[in-house]
Design a protein around this motif. Structure first.
Motif, mmCIF file in Angstrom:
data_model
loop_
_atom_site.group_PDB
_atom_site.id
_atom_site.type_symbol
_atom_site.label_atom_id
_atom_site.label_comp_id
_atom_site.label_asym_id
_atom_site.label_seq_id
_atom_site.Cartn_x
_atom_site.Cartn_y
_atom_site.Cartn_z
ATOM 1 N N GLU A 216 0.833 -1.205 -0.164
ATOM 2 C CA GLU A 216 0.263 0.063 -0.422
ATOM 3 C C GLU A 216 1.078 0.892 -0.173
ATOM 4 O OE1 GLU A 216 -3.314 0.560 -0.184
ATOM 5 O OE2 GLU A 216 -4.027 -1.702 -0.161
ATOM 6 N N PHE A 217 0.898 2.275 -0.057
ATOM 7 C CA PHE A 217 1.226 3.334 -0.022
ATOM 8 C C PHE A 217 1.172 4.649 1.176
ATOM 9 C CE2 PHE A 217 1.039 2.968 -4.952
ATOM 10 C CZ PHE A 217 2.345 3.132 -5.510
ATOM 11 N N LEU A 218 1.794 5.133 1.759
ATOM 12 C CA LEU A 218 1.464 6.028 2.487
ATOM 13 C C LEU A 218 2.570 7.408 2.017
ATOM 14 C CD1 LEU A 218 1.123 4.095 4.364
ATOM 15 C CD2 LEU A 218 2.595 5.014 5.998
ATOM 16 N N GLY A 219 1.962 8.609 1.777
ATOM 17 C CA GLY A 219 2.233 9.994 0.987
ATOM 18 C C GLY A 219 2.025 10.715 1.826
ATOM 19 N N LYS A 220 2.904 11.772 1.684
ATOM 20 C CA LYS A 220 2.910 13.654 2.176
ATOM 21 C C LYS A 220 2.446 14.349 1.209
ATOM 22 C CE LYS A 220 6.276 16.267 3.748
ATOM 23 N NZ LYS A 220 7.511 16.922 4.212
ATOM 24 N N ALA B 117 15.093 1.151 -0.214
ATOM 25 C CA ALA B 117 14.402 1.095 1.496
ATOM 26 C C ALA B 117 14.659 2.095 2.772
ATOM 27 C CB ALA B 117 14.062 -0.152 2.020
ATOM 28 N N VAL B 118 15.856 1.633 2.532
ATOM 29 C CA VAL B 118 16.823 3.119 3.127
ATOM 30 C C VAL B 118 16.654 4.493 3.148
ATOM 31 C CG1 VAL B 118 18.380 0.684 4.174
ATOM 32 C CG2 VAL B 118 19.218 2.678 2.709
ATOM 33 N N GLU B 119 16.965 4.864 2.066
ATOM 34 C CA GLU B 119 16.314 5.814 1.501
ATOM 35 C C GLU B 119 15.042 6.404 1.615
ATOM 36 O OE1 GLU B 119 19.982 5.417 -1.582
ATOM 37 O OE2 GLU B 119 18.135 5.178 -2.166
ATOM 38 N N THR B 120 14.451 6.120 1.636
ATOM 39 C CA THR B 120 13.066 6.878 1.581
ATOM 40 C C THR B 120 12.157 7.573 2.764
ATOM 41 O OG1 THR B 120 12.580 4.686 2.448
ATOM 42 C CG2 THR B 120 12.037 4.834 0.652
ATOM 43 N N TYR B 121 12.577 7.179 3.489
ATOM 44 C CA TYR B 121 12.699 8.174 4.295
ATOM 45 C C TYR B 121 13.369 9.819 4.304
ATOM 46 C CZ TYR B 121 12.235 10.961 9.602
ATOM 47 O OH TYR B 121 11.869 11.638 10.039
ATOM 48 N N THR B 122 14.228 9.798 3.929
ATOM 49 C CA THR B 122 14.897 11.077 3.828
ATOM 50 C C THR B 122 14.290 11.169 2.242
ATOM 51 O OG1 THR B 122 17.029 10.041 4.507
ATOM 52 C CG2 THR B 122 16.767 11.850 3.355
ATOM 53 N N ALA B 123 14.061 10.956 1.401
ATOM 54 C CA ALA B 123 13.106 10.872 0.041
ATOM 55 C C ALA B 123 12.189 11.616 0.302
ATOM 56 C CB ALA B 123 13.139 9.983 -0.735
ATOM 57 N N ILE B 124 10.954 10.990 1.044
ATOM 58 C CA ILE B 124 10.308 11.827 1.479
ATOM 59 C C ILE B 124 9.952 12.749 2.461
ATOM 60 C CG2 ILE B 124 9.070 10.363 3.257
ATOM 61 C CD1 ILE B 124 6.314 10.354 1.592
ATOM 62 N N GLU B 125 11.040 12.830 2.997
ATOM 63 C CA GLU B 125 10.881 13.752 4.287
ATOM 64 C C GLU B 125 11.397 15.431 3.609
ATOM 65 O OE1 GLU B 125 13.297 14.965 8.529
ATOM 66 O OE2 GLU B 125 14.587 14.042 7.030
ATOM 67 N N ARG B 126 12.557 15.298 2.585
ATOM 68 C CA ARG B 126 12.926 16.516 1.858
ATOM 69 C C ARG B 126 12.232 16.762 0.992
ATOM 70 N NH1 ARG B 126 18.977 14.486 1.558
ATOM 71 N NH2 ARG B 126 19.342 14.928 4.106
ATOM 72 N N ASP C 166 6.817 12.228 -2.673
ATOM 73 C CA ASP C 166 5.224 12.196 -2.588
ATOM 74 C C ASP C 166 4.856 10.985 -1.900
ATOM 75 O OD1 ASP C 166 5.867 14.276 -3.797
ATOM 76 O OD2 ASP C 166 5.392 14.187 -5.559
ATOM 77 N N ALA C 167 5.223 9.748 -2.639
ATOM 78 C CA ALA C 167 4.157 8.700 -1.929
ATOM 79 C C ALA C 167 5.387 7.733 -1.517
ATOM 80 C CB ALA C 167 3.200 8.104 -2.963
ATOM 81 N N ILE D 269 7.980 5.387 7.611
ATOM 82 C CA ILE D 269 7.234 6.396 7.273
ATOM 83 C C ILE D 269 6.285 6.974 7.242
ATOM 84 C CG2 ILE D 269 6.300 6.896 4.839
ATOM 85 C CD1 ILE D 269 9.643 5.827 5.040
ATOM 86 N N HIS D 270 5.318 6.642 8.341
ATOM 87 C CA HIS D 270 4.406 6.723 8.887
ATOM 88 C C HIS D 270 4.208 8.576 9.812
ATOM 89 C CE1 HIS D 270 6.226 5.303 12.091
ATOM 90 N NE2 HIS D 270 4.304 5.600 13.044
#
Length: 347
Positions: free
Chosen positions: A153-157, A194-203, A207-208, A222-223
């Motif tokens: 599923e997706f989580l997004g900002k 996977a290990v890069e996703t937090y930084t990618a969505i935070e910055r 988007d998702a 991510i949540h």
């Protein structure tokens, strides 16, 4: 799958586990297993294997699980196996499609792999398919067990994509067939690990994020940097698995090789239980803090029409010169039907 059914499955798998036996005598063997991230539901299976073989040999056969890419980058674990830098490792097919082209069949969208029992049987069968075996052979590797990834599923900002049209232009982290499906909706794909996703969505560079639901989203926090989630898109899954260096396996005493085989059923039981337990914790958190997106049956039907069979057909056409892609796909469909019939009779 309902929690009662999952509990019944876990009990059934555990019941088939090898009975306790006296300590197996043998030489001292120390293996290293390379993975990424931290200890979580995804690693519950291999942690159980490690515990199982150590207990059965009185600590003579040990498998140390190394986290946080301590031994290798996540996208280079197959390379490390080939170089015999370690004896075991995890890999995910969509990290490097060119390294494991046949395995990408398990990332095609809208395959019916939501049922744990069906997913386990199908993945175990496909890991033995000649094309899958050939994928691993080029890395001097042999498949051991699947991580049984749940549906994604997706989580997004940002603005929640409440309609299919809202996905157009969104920058999404989605791999394999799921990525192809999202691209057909007009999303822009990102291949961050996977290990890069937090930084990618935070910055805001993504988007998702699509991850196995719900454990992986929480594993990578991510949540904590998103404001919405999809709960019923169920667009597909992927294949992550543990592999063994073939030479290391060949050097094991037969009794230790049998132990690895015996460890798989309790390991799968532990893996499934970990996924179930983490959902019980995570879902209430998601629902209390994030906007939930629930698509209508009409939306889901449209999504499947746009991004289901067309993606299957394209994958077969794109890979027919590399291996017998049609046979791989046909076998996959047959194994799903076979597993569904098998477990329907038992229920």
């Amino acid at each position: 799958m309902r929690l009662k059914a999952l509990s019944a499955l876990i009990a059934a798998v555990a019941a088939t586990s090898p009975a306790d036996a006296q300590t197996i005598d043998g030489p001292k063997v120390e293996w290293n297993h390379s993975t990424w991230g931290k200890q979580r539901a995804f690693t519950a299976g291999i942690e159980k294997v490690s515990q199982f073989v150590s207990e059965k040999t009185g600590g003579k056969f040990t498998i140390k699980v190394h986290y946080a890419e301590a031994l290798s980058k996540d996208k280079e674990n197959l390379d490390g196996i080939k170089l015999a830098a370690f004896e075991m490792a995890d890999f995910c097919n969509f990290y490097h499609p060119g390294k494991n082209p046949a395995h990408m069949a398990l990332s095609l969208p809208f395959l019916d792999l939501a049922d744990w029992k069906v997913s386990k049987d199908v993945r175990e069968a496909m890991l033995k398919h000649p094309a899958f075996v050939a994928d691993m052979a080029q890395w001097n590797a042999q498949s051991y067990m699947s991580a049984l990834l749940p549906q994604y599923e997706f989580l997004g900002k940002g603005n929640p994509p409440k309609t299919l049209e809202d996905w157009k232009g969104l920058r999404v982290r989605a791999g394999g067939g799921l990525g192809d499906a999202m691209a057909r909706l007009g999303a822009v794909l990102s291949t961050v690990s996977a290990v890069e996703t937090y930084t990618a969505i935070e910055r805001g560079t993504v988007d998702a994020v699509s991850f196995p639901y719900t454990y992986a989203h929480v594993s990578y926090q991510i949540h904590t940097v998103t404001n919405w989630f999809t709960s019923n898109l169920s667009p597909g899954t992927a294949e992550c698995a543990s592999v063994i260096n073939k030479d290391a396996y060949a050097k094991l005493p037969p009794a230790y090789q049998k132990l690895l085989a015996d460890a798989k059923e309790p390991a799968y039981a532990a893996l499934i239980q970990a996924y179930v337990d983490i959902d019980k914790v995570n879902l209430p958190i998601f629902k209390s803090k994030l906007t939930e997106i629930v698509y209508t049956p009409a939306d889901l039907k449209k999504f499947r029409e746009v991004a289901g069979k067309p993606v299957w057909d394209k994958w077969i056409a794109d890979n027919k010169g590399k291996f017998d892609a049609q046979n791989v796909f046909d076998t996959l469909v047959k194994e799903i039907e076979k597993a569904e019939a098998k477990h329907k009779k038992k229920s």
